[in-house]
Design an enzyme around this catalytic site. Structure first.
Site, PDB file in Angstrom:
ATOM      1  N   ARG A  61     -12.441  18.007  16.867  1.00 54.76           N
ATOM      2  CA  ARG A  61     -11.549  17.746  18.001  1.00 54.76           C
ATOM      3  C   ARG A  61     -10.657  18.961  18.238  1.00 54.76           C
ATOM      4  O   ARG A  61     -10.043  19.488  17.305  1.00 54.76           O
ATOM      5  CB  ARG A  61     -10.692  16.514  17.752  1.00 54.76           C
ATOM      6  N   ARG A  78      -3.475  16.511  11.057  1.00 54.39           N
ATOM      7  CA  ARG A  78      -4.129  16.739  12.344  1.00 54.39           C
ATOM      8  C   ARG A  78      -4.863  18.075  12.291  1.00 54.39           C
ATOM      9  O   ARG A  78      -4.255  19.138  12.413  1.00 54.39           O
ATOM     10  CB  ARG A  78      -3.089  16.736  13.475  1.00 54.39           C
ATOM     11  N   GLU A  97      -0.952   6.501  11.213  1.00 52.79           N
ATOM     12  CA  GLU A  97      -2.233   5.877  11.533  1.00 52.79           C
ATOM     13  C   GLU A  97      -3.344   6.409  10.627  1.00 52.79           C
ATOM     14  O   GLU A  97      -3.484   7.611  10.438  1.00 52.79           O
ATOM     15  CB  GLU A  97      -2.608   6.163  12.998  1.00 52.79           C
ATOM     16  N   SER A 124      -8.034   3.125  13.626  1.00 49.41           N
ATOM     17  CA  SER A 124      -7.803   2.508  14.935  1.00 49.41           C
ATOM     18  C   SER A 124      -9.031   1.670  15.259  1.00 49.41           C
ATOM     19  O   SER A 124     -10.137   2.208  15.388  1.00 49.41           O
ATOM     20  CB  SER A 124      -7.578   3.583  16.006  1.00 49.41           C
ATOM     21  N   ARG A 177      -7.195  11.508   6.069  1.00 52.08           N
ATOM     22  CA  ARG A 177      -5.880  10.870   5.973  1.00 52.08           C
ATOM     23  C   ARG A 177      -5.794   9.939   4.769  1.00 52.08           C
ATOM     24  O   ARG A 177      -4.702   9.739   4.219  1.00 52.08           O
ATOM     25  CB  ARG A 177      -5.570  10.115   7.264  1.00 52.08           C
TER      26      ARG A 177
END
Length: 692
Positions: A510, A525, A597, A600, A652
């Protein structure tokens, strides 16, 4: 002289017969003045039925001529009558013309009577309206314009019929669509796109009707061409027999006239048989008319294609409908915590973070800060990984740039152990099928899962000179959701095979174009990270239940690792583009002192399935399936429902393990469920100072 030339066909339907005042008077006088209103109503219904019948017969005798006259101005109606050439033989239609004129006269009379009855009915309705109370005032604020800047965020419920976001729904349910867009805090451009789609829908329908009218005219001309060709062929073989037949017919007609001179209405005379030259002339004209109709249909089709492309592009930029359960809100601060699992102080206390005489708060307040007299101030995960000599960040940045990381030693082994544990948990206990998928996908695959066109800046594109996917642009996958869901693109599945459970562990790529300056430290991130993705494909009836089940499967990973987390329902302003309902699982990070988070879990309904044309065929009812005499009828395919979630994001999860399982001596305790995948290792210890 050829009586049924194409010129006469063009003008045949325009003949009208004017009714005299005396005729209308006789028709009106036929109704006694003593009729009751109920009788008059019954008369109006009878007259209307008669008129419809007469119009049908009259239209049957003249439609062929009108069909060619429509070439200059086609009818907007999509229902163009089918003309049976056998009933309208142009060479024996003299009586049909005369009957058409008579029927038109009758039609004029009945139409006048219908108008008189309609006027009487209108007067009665006006009297009722005068007695009725005035209607309530309209609510002008029910559908505010995009320029209102979300001044009215009242979200209308989804359509009762379960409609999805397609062109038809946007046109028919525009107020509902706009209310959901405003609830998502969509931009004015997005709101304007929805309104443009609705406004273009009527234009699209008009173009479809115009195209179909031209196509109908072309088909009519083609049918006439076929008949004329057959006639031409017959004329060449039997020209002499047809001439003799015409002479015999003329003699027979003359004899009949002499035998009945007193008849008021002369018998119909046979039309002269057309010559071969006349047939060829009519044939060329019919071909020309068919070609003109075909060209105009093609021109309208091209215009329709341009409009359709524009509407499809605008629709691709509209997010999914929201489930009615989604709370209203602007950003993540308005998300609703469903529940919390675990105690954020339990692991620190077990791992010796606090002094022996320190006790945690009795209320297990997860927001309470750790005691001041603790032995360990929790470090960030990157500092813990660096202490284990497993985080050569500078080397990764030097070779790949910012937001790329490298792991080595026991830290890299811990990442692999997490990946393997997740895959085995989902495949052996949760019923998922493991899939190895490509890491490069096409533009259409990303459009199917709705990453494109909206999020193209967040993707890593591959240069066309290097590689294309079947001629399309190629991209690195942002998540395994894309290839897993596209496994059944353009397929019709059997209901008996649903639900389908898929799991894959892949790197994800990403660009994170919209996150500049956020989370630049550590593994939170990055441009490349590992993730275990869960995808389910199911029916609309099972959709809600399977979404809850998928979320529980992700939660099971955190519970097995004994990591404190909370389950959050995302609000309308924070939910994802494709999701109609979404849960976030947020894990506790003591180094940062916050929940972040880690998964999701989204239910997209049929939003993705529509884009990739993925459907299933429902099973027939039990009664029909048990009927041995008559095989059950196949039901129409229905769009599947898809859902996806991280189970879990490996990077994560590694962050959470490093921060929650660190100890005051700098070592990291390995969670019990991971020890079989770490060679039985129970603790990660920093290497000796002189070791490399």
């Amino acid at each position: 002289m050829l009586s049924w030339s194409l010129r006469s066909l063009r003008t045949l339907g325009t003949t009208t017969t004017t009714t005299t005042t005396t005729q209308r008077g006789l028709l009106v006088a036929a109704a006694p003045s003593s009729w009751s209103s109920r009788s008059r109503s019954r008369s109006r219904r009878t007259t209307t039925t008669t008129t419809a019948f007469v119009n049908t017969i009259s239209g049957t005798t003249t439609t062929l001529g009108r069909s060619f006259s429509r070439l200059h101005r086609p009818s907007p109606s999509p229902f163009v009558p089918n003309y049976d050439i056998r009933l309208h033989n142009p060479w024996t239609a003299g009586s049909g013309v005369r009957w058409g004129r008579r029927l038109q006269s009758i039609t004029t009379l009945t139409t006048q009577e219908e108008e008189d009855s309609s006027n009487t009915q209108k007067m009665e309705e006006e009297e009722k309206e005068d007695e009725a109370p005035p209607p309530p005032p309209k609510n002008e604020s029910s559908s505010p314009s995009p320029s209102s800047n979300h001044s009215n965020l009242g979200r209308l419920p989804r359509p009762d019929d379960g409609s999805s976001l397609d062109l038809r729904t946007v046109a028919q349910e525009l107020p509902t669509v706009l209310s959901h867009l405003r609830a998502r805090r969509a931009s004015d451009e997005t709101l304007a796109a929805a309104e443009t789609i609705a406004a273009s829908a009527s234009q699209r329908v008009a173009l479809i009707q115009e195209r179909d009218a031209y196509l109908s005219q072309r088909n009519e001309a083609s049918a006439l061409v076929a008949k004329l060709l057959k006639m031409k062929k017959k004329k060449k073989k039997k020209n002499s027999e047809n001439d003799e037949h015409n002479k015999d017919t003329a003699t027979s007609t003359t004899t009949t006239d002499s035998l009945a001179p007193s008849d008021k209405e002369q018998p119909q005379q046979q039309q002269p048989v057309p010559s071969l030259d006349q047939v060829e002339q009519e044939l060329e004209q019919a071909k020309e008319l068919g070609a003109v109709a075909g060209e105009k249909a093609s021109a309208v089709e091209a215009e329709l294609a341009i409009l359709q492309t524009k509407m499809d592009q605008l629709l691709a930029g509209l997010p999914n409908f929201l489930d009615d359960i989604v709370p209203d809100g602007t950003n993540d601060s308005d998300n609703v915590v469903v529940y919390e699992w675990g105690d954020v102080h339990a692991l620190p206390q077990a791992l010796g973070w606090y002094d022996d005489d320190t006790t945690t708060n009795d209320n297990h307040d997860t927001n309470a800060p750790p005691p001041n007299n603790n032995k360990l101030v929790p470090l960030w995960h990157d500092d813990v990984a660096a202490g284990l000599h497993g985080y050569p960040v500078d080397a990764a940045v030097q070779m790949s740039g910012a937001r790329f990381v490298a792991l080595r030693g026991v830290v890299a082994q811990l990442e692999r152990a997490l990946t393997t544990f997740f895959l085995e948990l989902h495949t052996t206990q949760h019923g998922y099928t493991e899939v190895s998928v490509p890491y490069v996908v096409s533009r259409s695959a990303l459009e199917g899962t709705s990453q494109l066109p909206k999020f193209e800046l967040d993707l890593f594109a591959i240069r066309p000179e290097s590689h294309t996917c079947n001629g399309e642009d190629a991209f690195l996958i942002p998540t395994a959701e894309v290839p897993l869901t596209n496994l059944h693109r353009h397929q019709v599945l059997d209901q008996a095979d649903l639900p389908l459970f898929y799991v894959a562990a892949t790197p994800c790529f990403r660009a994170e174009a919209g996150s500049y300056g956020r989370d630049t430290k550590g593994l939170i991130r990055t441009h490349q990270f590992l993730k275990v993705e869960l995808v389910q494909i199911t029916t609309p009836e099972q959709s809600r239940e399977q979404h809850e089940l998928l979320t529980q499967h992700a939660e099971a990973c955190l519970q097995a690792l004994e990591l404190p987390y909370r389950k959050v329902r995302l609000c309308s302003g924070d939910i994802g583009f494709a999701a109609q309902h979404c849960y976030d699982l947020e894990v506790w990070l003591p180094g940062a002192g916050e929940y972040r988070e880690i998964s999701s879990c989204s239910n997209t309904g049929d939003f993705q399935a529509r884009r990739m044309n993925m459907r299933y065929r429902p099973e027939p009812p039990t009664s029909a399936a048990n009927n041995k005499k008559k095989p059950p009828k196949k039901l129409k395919p229905v769009y599947c429902h898809t859902m996806n979630g991280s189970g879990l994001a490996v990077g994560r999860t590694l962050v959470a393990v490093l921060e929650n399982y660190q100890t005051p001596d700098g070592s990291v305790v390995v969670p019990k469920v991971l020890r079989p995948y770490m060679g039985g290792r129970e603790r990660l210890v920093p290497p000796a100072p002189n070791s490399k």
